[in-house]
Scaffold this motif. Structure first.
Motif, short mmCIF file in Angstrom:
data_model
loop_
_atom_site.label_atom_id
_atom_site.label_comp_id
_atom_site.label_asym_id
_atom_site.label_seq_id
_atom_site.Cartn_x
_atom_site.Cartn_y
_atom_site.Cartn_z
N ARG A 156 0.91 -1.12 -0.10
CA ARG A 156 0.14 -0.04 -0.11
C ARG A 156 0.86 1.08 -0.01
NH1 ARG A 156 -5.46 0.43 1.65
NH2 ARG A 156 -6.00 2.78 1.79
N PRO A 157 0.90 2.21 -1.00
CA PRO A 157 1.40 3.21 -1.07
C PRO A 157 1.03 4.31 0.37
CG PRO A 157 0.36 2.92 -3.29
CD PRO A 157 -0.22 1.96 -2.32
N ASN A 158 2.51 4.83 0.49
CA ASN A 158 2.14 5.93 1.53
C ASN A 158 3.11 6.99 1.38
OD1 ASN A 158 4.87 5.12 2.91
ND2 ASN A 158 3.60 3.22 3.51
N THR A 159 3.36 8.10 2.16
CA THR A 159 4.21 9.13 1.89
C THR A 159 5.49 8.75 1.65
OG1 THR A 159 2.39 10.56 3.14
CG2 THR A 159 4.63 11.45 2.61
N THR A 180 6.94 5.72 1.13
CA THR A 180 7.37 5.17 -0.11
C THR A 180 7.21 5.81 -1.31
OG1 THR A 180 4.98 4.04 -0.01
CG2 THR A 180 6.63 2.87 0.94
N CYS A 181 6.31 6.59 -1.50
CA CYS A 181 6.43 7.59 -2.66
C CYS A 181 7.36 8.49 -2.75
CB CYS A 181 4.73 8.02 -2.55
SG CYS A 181 3.40 7.16 -2.74
N VAL A 214 0.99 10.67 -2.51
CA VAL A 214 0.27 9.57 -2.44
C VAL A 214 -1.10 10.15 -3.20
CG1 VAL A 214 -1.39 7.84 -1.26
CG2 VAL A 214 0.88 8.41 -0.25
N LEU A 222 -5.14 3.15 -6.02
CA LEU A 222 -4.03 3.95 -4.84
C LEU A 222 -2.63 3.87 -5.27
CD1 LEU A 222 -4.58 5.31 -2.13
CD2 LEU A 222 -3.80 3.34 -1.06
N CYS A 270 1.12 6.34 -6.33
CA CYS A 270 2.16 7.55 -6.20
C CYS A 270 2.28 8.51 -7.30
CB CYS A 270 3.56 6.95 -5.74
SG CYS A 270 3.62 6.03 -4.16
#
Length: 800
Positions: A590-593, A595-596, A669, A682, A684
């Motif tokens: 799940r992308p998050n800040t 990882t993006c 995100v 979802l 990036c």
């Protein structure tokens, strides 16, 4: 009015019947009914009965007009303009001399005229009565198909002595429209009389139809002629008869109905639902079948109360009691018509006005002069204008029309039987204005439909558009005529006959039928997905493989093959490849800040490190062979480790570009609710596209330069020389990323992310396999080749 030629015997009979029972007539009321009674308007005789019943009630009442009696004069009138004026003069003069301002009547003159044939009749009669200031009370126009009120007669400047008992029928249009909407009838025909009142109704109902979404299939005007035997051409009714509408509205007068008799006999009535404006107070020969043709229709009439004692009176009036009156045997005695009710109220209105006159006369102490009438006609006007009372049926009656009142309509279903019996079944009501009873009430289980319909009929121009569709108007046709088109992608309609489709919110999507919006599923390249799991496993395997290769190189770092290929750069390349495989995990899940921000930056930096390491190895190989020639420049560069400086230089350039990217418009995100049906992707968002492609552009330029150098060095001696392997590895690397760009931009959602992960793994595998697998093969499988003797043996013959 005086008798018409051929009907003098009838007038004589009527006067004998009704006047012989009274001993004195101090106050006379003049009552006019239409003639001839025997042929078309036999129910007019019932109005005489209602009139006489009211006279009897008042004369027996000890509180209303005490010690006074009401008398009356009863006349027939033929609906003819010239005869109306002529007979009015006959009545006022008392004989046929027609001497102006002369009357030979010995009895007291009538003080009020009750007339009710038609608005034209009342207006013409009023012209004469105005000269003598005789009040004229409009009972009803009791036309066949329209209500009694007429706005043209309400002009007090033109008709100051005329009073209408009926209230305005302005709410009739709303009542009819309410019934149409109740049954969903939006495609109707309209037939109106070709006169002022018909045109007024035409304009009013058209305006209300526009507001309510009801359309006219046709409008047909019924022309009025002077004789009942004149008919319009049958061919002119053909266009009306072929109409697709199953519901017709009829608003006409008696002359128009008889004039267009073929309308009911041959063409339009059978198999149609008719909405008429009042009960038909006519009867026709059995061969005409007009009333029978309107079986299953609806009639709107003003609500009236039940007058106590009237039915008992009607039952007692029979031919045996009045043998000289031969009209009873034709009469429907027990049906209380709308016009009979107005007759009853009109008589009481006059009685209440007279009662007030006599009270005022007594209070003022005036004595009655036997030589003069008890009251002059003009004295009634001030009192009639303000007369208000509650009749015996409990209804409020007022001749004062300034204050609008709530209108109530009874809705009757016309039911005919084969024997010719017709009954009007009360199946509902309509109330205008405000209040608890406002609106339409219908008892559908009591309705008898025309024989052509087995169930509630429909009358629409186009079939309804169900949910999931919208109406598309057809050019040049009414708004009720349309085509049904499916809602566009991302839109729904959850009701019948929707004008427009509704756009689903971004977080929702239409179901297959496009009738409801369903919540979208949030999707991304998850570890639980088959695709995500496969890529994660590949990345993990390649990571372990890289670790193994690195372990082998460390274990055999003192062997010639490792030393010959600059083991420092080899370690650095293996570590960068290890990081490349590990950075794939930033794209999965799940992308998050975090990882993006890290995924693209990490990918760019570690691949810059790997490619620059390959470039350094390539430059080292070239310098190593160039150093064998005379001269010290190449040897000095090689010994000083200058090729290794390429790595930090390239890394710093890429790091600067990434820093600028993060400082200006960093990745974040984001969601994509449109690319994949039923899903919210979802992802990036790369932020600055310019910065993103600048980073990729630098990496591509570096790879292309490395490939070029390696390609030029591919023909150098191959004893422990990896120039060919470096060339092939960079060819694989460039091929992967050149293929990646179009594929990446042609996919959406998690597949797009998977393409990038696969490209990272494929390019990393190309570098790992092309550069290090041949060396590991020699180290592990062919150790005899990993020696100085073998090295010298290969290099010697190919010395340049």
């Amino acid at each position: 009015m005086s008798e018409f030629d051929g009907y003098s015997d009838y007038r004589q009979n009527v006067e004998t019947t009704w006047l012989c029972g009274c001993t004195e007539f101090p106050v006379l009321i003049h009552f006019c009914v239409s003639a001839p009674l025997l042929r078309w308007l036999w129910k007019n005789y019932q109005y005489v009965l209602a009139f006489y019943f009211a006279i009897q009630e008042i004369n027996k009442d000890h509180h209303l007009l005490p010690n006074k009696s009401l008398g009356f004069q009863l006349y027939n009138a033929l609906a003819s303009n010239s005869l109306t004026l002529l007979n009015a003069l006959y009545w006022l003069a008392g004989d046929h001399s027609l001497t102006p301002n002369y009357s030979c009547q010995t009895r007291s003159k009538s003080v009020v005229a009750l007339a009710g044939i038609s608005p034209v009749f009342s207006a013409e009669m009023g012209t004469i009565l105005e000269l003598y200031k005789i009040p004229q009370v409009m009972l009803a126009f009791f036309q066949l198909t329209y209500g009694p009120f007429d706005s043209t007669l309400n002009d007090k400047k033109q008709f100051p002595s005329l009073y209408q008992m009926a209230t305005s029928d302005s709410s009739l249009v709303h009542a009819m429209i309410s019934l149409l909407l109740h049954f969903g009838w939006t495609w109707v025909g309209l037939l109106v009389s070709d006169d002022v009142k018909g045109e007024q109704f035409n304009q009013a109902i058209r305006a209300e139809m526009v507001k309510s979404g009801v359309c006219l299939a046709f409008t047909f005007k019924l022309h009025e002629t002077r004789t009942v035997y004149e008919t319009i051409g049958i061919a002119s009714l053909y266009d009306v008869s072929i109409s697709s509408a199953n519901v017709y509205i009829l608003y006409s007068n008696i002359r128009s109905i008889f004039t267009n008799e073929h309308l009911g006999v041959y063409y339009l009535t059978l198999g149609k639902v008719w909405l008429m404006t009042a009960k038909w107070d006519i009867v026709v020969d059995e061969t005409q079948h007009m009333l029978h043709s309107f079986h299953g229709g609806f009639s709107f009439s003003p609500h009236k109360g039940k007058i106590p004692g009237l039915n008992t009176f009607l039952k007692t009036v029979n031919p045996s009691r009045y043998p000289e009156d031969f009209h009873f045997r034709h009469i429907d005695m027990l049906t209380m018509s709308d016009s009979s009710y107005l007759v009853y109220n009109a008589v009481y209105a006059v009685a209440h006005a007279l009662h007030r006159v006599f009270l005022e006369t007594i209070e003022m102490g005036f004595l009655e002069d036997a030589a003069q009438p008890l009251i002059l006609p003009w004295q009634l006007h001030p009192l009639l204008r303000t007369t208000q009372f509650t009749n015996n049926a409990g209804d409020h009656v007022s001749l004062h029309k300034a204050t609008p009142r709530q209108a109530h309509y009874d809705i009757h279903n016309i039911v005919n039987f084969p024997a010719g019996l017709q009954i009007m079944v009360n199946i509902g009501k309509f109330s205008s204005g405000s209040g608890r009873d406002q609106g339409l009430v219908i008892k559908e289980d009591m309705i008898e439909w025309p024989v052509a319909f087995k169930e509630t009929p429909t009358s629409v121009c186009s079939q309804s558009c169900g949910p999931g569709f919208r109406k598309m108007p057809e050019e040049g046709r009414a708004v009720c005529c349309y085509s049904c088109v499916s809602c566009a992608e991302g839109e729904i309609s959850n009701q019948t006959d929707a004008e427009q489709c509704i756009q689903c919110p971004e977080q929702e999507y239409p179901n297959t039928e496009r009738t409801h919006c369903l919540p979208k599923l949030v999707t991304f390249l998850a570890f639980e997905d088959f695709l995500g799991m496969a890529l994660a496993c590949m990345a993990l395997v390649l990571t372990l493989l890289t670790v193994m290769v690195l372990g082998i190189f460390v274990r055999y770092q003192d062997t010639p093959i490792v030393k010959a290929n600059n083991h420092t750069l080899s370690y650095m390349l293996l570590i960068s490849l290890l990081l490349c495989f590990l950075c794939s995990f930033l794209f999965i899940g799940r992308p998050n800040t975090a990882t993006c921000l890290l995924r693209q930056i990490t990918f760019a930096l570690v691949f810059t490190l790997a490619v620059s390491a390959v470039l350094a190895k390539t430059i080292t190989v070239v310098l190593a062979f160039k150093a064998m020639k005379p001269g010290r420049t190449m040897r000095r560069l090689l010994v000083s480790g200058a090729p290794n400086a390429v790595i930090p230089i390239c890394f710093l350039i890429q790091l600067t570009l990434c820093g600028f990217w993060l400082a200006t418009s960093p990745p974040f995100v984001d969601t994509d609710a449109h690319s994949e049906h039923g899903h919210i992707i979802l992802l990036c968002n790369e932020g600055s596209i310019t910065a993103f492609y600048s980073v990729l552009g630098f990496l591509g330029s570096l790879a292309l330069g490395t490939f070029t150098v390696a390609f030029l060095a591919r023909k150098l001696p191959d004893a422990f020389n990896e120039a060919k392997f470096l060339t092939f590895s960079m060819l694989v690397f460039c091929s992967v990323w050149v293929t990646f760009l179009p594929v990446y931009h042609s996919t959406k959602g998690k597949v797009m992310v998977a393409v990038e992960v696969f490209s990272i793994l494929a390019s990393g595998v190309g570098l790992l396999c092309c550069i290090f697998v041949p060396k590991c093969y020699i180290i592990l499988i062919k150790p005899e080749k990993n020696s100085l003797k073998s090295l010298k043996k290969k290099v010697g013959p190919k010395r340049v």
